[in-house]
Design a protein around this motif. Structure first.
Motif, PDB file in Angstrom:
ATOM      1  N   LYS A 237       0.830  -1.210   0.000  1.00 36.23           N
ATOM      2  CA  LYS A 237       0.000   0.000   0.000  1.00 36.23           C
ATOM      3  C   LYS A 237       0.864   1.259   0.000  1.00 36.23           C
ATOM      4  CE  LYS A 237      -3.841  -2.158   0.043  1.00 36.23           C
ATOM      5  NZ  LYS A 237      -3.701  -2.699  -1.310  1.00 36.23           N
ATOM      6  N   LEU A 238       0.248   2.370  -0.348  1.00 32.75           N
ATOM      7  CA  LEU A 238       0.894   3.682  -0.245  1.00 32.75           C
ATOM      8  C   LEU A 238       0.340   4.361   1.009  1.00 32.75           C
ATOM      9  CD1 LEU A 238       0.638   5.204  -3.853  1.00 32.75           C
ATOM     10  CD2 LEU A 238       2.666   4.257  -2.736  1.00 32.75           C
ATOM     11  N   PRO A 239       1.093   5.328   1.594  1.00 33.72           N
ATOM     12  CA  PRO A 239       0.512   6.103   2.701  1.00 33.72           C
ATOM     13  C   PRO A 239      -0.779   6.782   2.230  1.00 33.72           C
ATOM     14  CG  PRO A 239       2.835   6.670   2.332  1.00 33.72           C
ATOM     15  CD  PRO A 239       2.433   5.751   1.234  1.00 33.72           C
ATOM     16  N   GLU A 240      -1.729   6.937   3.163  1.00 35.71           N
ATOM     17  CA  GLU A 240      -3.063   7.448   2.803  1.00 35.71           C
ATOM     18  C   GLU A 240      -3.007   8.774   2.047  1.00 35.71           C
ATOM     19  OE1 GLU A 240      -6.793   7.115   1.916  1.00 35.71           O
ATOM     20  OE2 GLU A 240      -5.615   5.476   2.788  1.00 35.71           O
ATOM     21  N   GLU A 241      -2.100   9.696   2.463  1.00 34.51           N
ATOM     22  CA  GLU A 241      -2.069  10.998   1.774  1.00 34.51           C
ATOM     23  C   GLU A 241      -1.660  10.852   0.302  1.00 34.51           C
ATOM     24  OE1 GLU A 241       0.019  10.261   4.409  1.00 34.51           O
ATOM     25  OE2 GLU A 241       1.877  11.426   4.274  1.00 34.51           O
ATOM     26  N   TRP A 242      -0.883   9.789   0.012  1.00 35.00           N
ATOM     27  CA  TRP A 242      -0.497   9.572  -1.388  1.00 35.00           C
ATOM     28  C   TRP A 242      -1.635   8.947  -2.186  1.00 35.00           C
ATOM     29  CZ3 TRP A 242       3.531  11.770  -3.541  1.00 35.00           C
ATOM     30  CH2 TRP A 242       4.520  12.260  -2.675  1.00 35.00           C
ATOM     31  N   MET A 243      -2.446   8.136  -1.505  1.00 36.19           N
ATOM     32  CA  MET A 243      -3.595   7.525  -2.177  1.00 36.19           C
ATOM     33  C   MET A 243      -4.542   8.626  -2.672  1.00 36.19           C
ATOM     34  SD  MET A 243      -3.284   4.201  -2.102  1.00 36.19           S
ATOM     35  CE  MET A 243      -4.807   3.240  -2.015  1.00 36.19           C
ATOM     36  N   GLN A 244      -4.651   9.710  -1.898  1.00 36.79           N
ATOM     37  CA  GLN A 244      -5.562  10.810  -2.241  1.00 36.79           C
ATOM     38  C   GLN A 244      -4.972  11.749  -3.293  1.00 36.79           C
ATOM     39  OE1 GLN A 244      -8.462  10.643  -1.039  1.00 36.79           O
ATOM     40  NE2 GLN A 244      -8.020   9.080   0.493  1.00 36.79           N
ATOM     41  N   ARG A 245      -3.678  11.647  -3.513  1.00 40.02           N
ATOM     42  CA  ARG A 245      -2.985  12.593  -4.383  1.00 40.02           C
ATOM     43  C   ARG A 245      -3.492  12.513  -5.828  1.00 40.02           C
ATOM     44  NH1 ARG A 245       2.544  14.932  -4.109  1.00 40.02           N
ATOM     45  NH2 ARG A 245       2.981  15.580  -6.243  1.00 40.02           N
ATOM     46  N   THR A 246      -3.680  13.670  -6.438  1.00 34.91           N
ATOM     47  CA  THR A 246      -4.235  13.737  -7.791  1.00 34.91           C
ATOM     48  C   THR A 246      -3.174  13.366  -8.826  1.00 34.91           C
ATOM     49  OG1 THR A 246      -5.401  15.635  -6.927  1.00 34.91           O
ATOM     50  CG2 THR A 246      -5.639  15.225  -9.270  1.00 34.91           C
ATOM     51  N   LEU A 247      -3.587  12.607  -9.822  1.00 40.07           N
ATOM     52  CA  LEU A 247      -2.693  12.253 -10.934  1.00 40.07           C
ATOM     53  C   LEU A 247      -2.477  13.472 -11.820  1.00 40.07           C
ATOM     54  CD1 LEU A 247      -4.489   8.940 -11.879  1.00 40.07           C
ATOM     55  CD2 LEU A 247      -2.124   9.050 -11.086  1.00 40.07           C
TER      56      LEU A 247
END
Ligand SMILES: [Mn+2]
Length: 320
Positions: A237-247
Motif C-alpha cells: 500500500k501507499l501512505p493514505e495521503e499519497w492515495m488521495q494525491r491527484t494524478l
C-alpha cells in the motif's frame, strides 16, 4: 492468430511458481487425470505463465506443464519469470559483453531457486530454454484473451507480427529485448510486467520483499482515474495521503484503458490475496500468491463471454 479447439471449455490457471503438489491437486479437482500425462477428455488448460522460481518443486511443476503442452492438453504463455530464464541463458552465451554481464548478474538473483534446481541438470535446462523460446507472449481465443500481466492492443499487435507472438524464437528480438528502451524491450515489459507509474519527488515505497521502489504497479482498465488510489494495483500500500494525491495529466497519458466491451481477459502476476474475485466482468487475475501459503487458482470458462465469481476453483497451497 485466433486459437480454436474442439473442446467444451478451458481452465485458465494462475502463477504456479514451483508448487507442483498444489498443481496436481488443482488439476485433479478440475477433473484432469494423469494417464499418462495430465489431461481432460473435454477441456484444455491454459497457464498464464510463471511456472518457475520461488517454490521448491520447480522442475516437477515445469515438467508437468511441459508434458501437458507437448501432448496438446494445455497452453502456456510466457510469464516474466520464464522470460528472465531465457534472457539469463542468452546472457551466459556472451560473457564478454559488459551489458549482458550486468543482465546476467541481476537475473541470477531472481532465478536463484530455479538455477539451484537445474544445477546438476544442464541438458534439461538447455532444452527447457529452447522449449520456452517457442512459446507465445499472449494468446487470443474466440471469446477470451490470456497474457501474463497486461493486454495492450498496440504492443500485442507488434508481438503478433513476430512469429505469431512467439517472439523469442527470433535471436534478434531476444537480444534487443534485453536492452532498455528498444521496441522489443517495451513489448516484453508491457505484456509480461504491466503498466506502472513513477512516484513523484523522489518518494519510494518499501515492499514486503524488502526492496525499495520508486514505481507503483497500476491498473490498466480504470476509466478516468483521478488519484493514485484509483490506479494502485499491488500488495504494498501507499501512505493514505499519497492515495488521495491527484494524478497529473502526464500520469494520465501514461495509463491504459482496457474497455468494458472488450473480450474477457485473464492475467496472473499481481500477488492477489484472499478469496478469488473477478476484477470486472471481463477481467480476472488468477495469481493468488500460491507460493506464500496462498491459493493456486483456476477459472473455468465455457462459452460465456462475461465472467463471474462462481467459476473460480482453487486449492490452498502448503507453506514452504
Ligand atoms: Mn508471478
Amino acid at each position: 492468430m485466433l486459437v480454436t479447439d474442439q473442446v467444451s471449455g478451458y481452465d485458465i490457471i494462475g502463477d504456479v511458481h514451483g508448487c507442483a503438489d498444489a498443481l496436481r491437486a488443482l488439476l485433479e479437482k478440475l477433473g484432469y487425470r494423469e494417464t499418462p500425462h495430465w489431461h481432460h477428455p473435454e477441456r484444455k488448460a491454459v497457464f498464464v505463465g510463471d511456472i518457475i522460481d520461488r517454490g521448491n518443486q520447480i522442475r516437477a511443476a515445469m515438467e508437468q506443464v511441459q508434458r501437458m503442452v507437448d501432448a496438446g492438453s494445455a497452453y502456456l504463455v510466457l510469464g516474466n519469470h520464464e522470460y528472465n530464464a531465457v534472457a539469463y541463458h542468452a546472457s551466459t552465451q556472451a560473457t564478454t559483453d559488459s551489458h549482458l554481464h550486468h543482465v546476467q548478474h541481476r537475473l541470477a538473483r531472481h532465478l536463484h531457486h530455479t538455477l539451484q534446481e537445474y544445477r546438476f541438470h544442464a541438458g534439461e535446462w538447455n532444452s527447457l530454454i529452447q522449449w520456452l523460446r517457442q512459446l507465445p507472449l499472449c494468446l487470443e481465443f474466440e471469446h477470451f484473451r490470456v497474457v501474463h500481466a497486461c493486454w495492450d492492443a498496440r504492443r500485442v499487435a507488434q508481438a503478433m507480427a513476430i512469429h505469431d507472438g512467439c517472439c523469442l524464437r527470433s535471436d534478434e528480438f531476444l537480444l534487443d529485448s534485453m536492452q532498455y528502451r528498444t521496441e522489443p524491450n517495451r513489448i516484453v515489459e508491457r505484456l509480461l510486467k504491466g503498466t506502472d507509474l513513477q512516484l513523484p519527488e523522489g518518494l519510494t515505497v518499501l515492499g514486503s520483499d524488502g526492496i525499495e521502489r520508486n514505481r507503483i504497479r497500476t491498473k490498466f482498465w480504470k476509466k478516468k482515474p483521478e488519484t493514485y488510489g484509483d490506479i494502485l494495483f499491488q500488495p504494498d500500500k501507499l501512505p493514505e495521503e499519497w492515495m488521495q494525491r491527484t494524478l497529473t495529466e502526464q500520469d494520465k497519458e501514461r495509463l491504459l484503458h482496457y474497455g468494458r466491451e472488450e473480450k474477457a481477459l485473464f492475467i496472473g502476476h499481481y500477488w492477489r490475496k484472499g478469496t478469488p474475485k473477478v476484477i470486472r466482468d471481463n477481467i480476472a487475475c488468477l495469481d493468488y500468491s500460491a507460493v506464500k501459503s496462498g491459493r493456486l487458482v483456476a477459472y473455468r470458462i465455457g462459452a460465456e463471454t462475461r465472467l463471474s465469481n462462481d467459476n473460480f476453483v482453487w486449492v490452498k497451497s502448503a507453506p514452504l
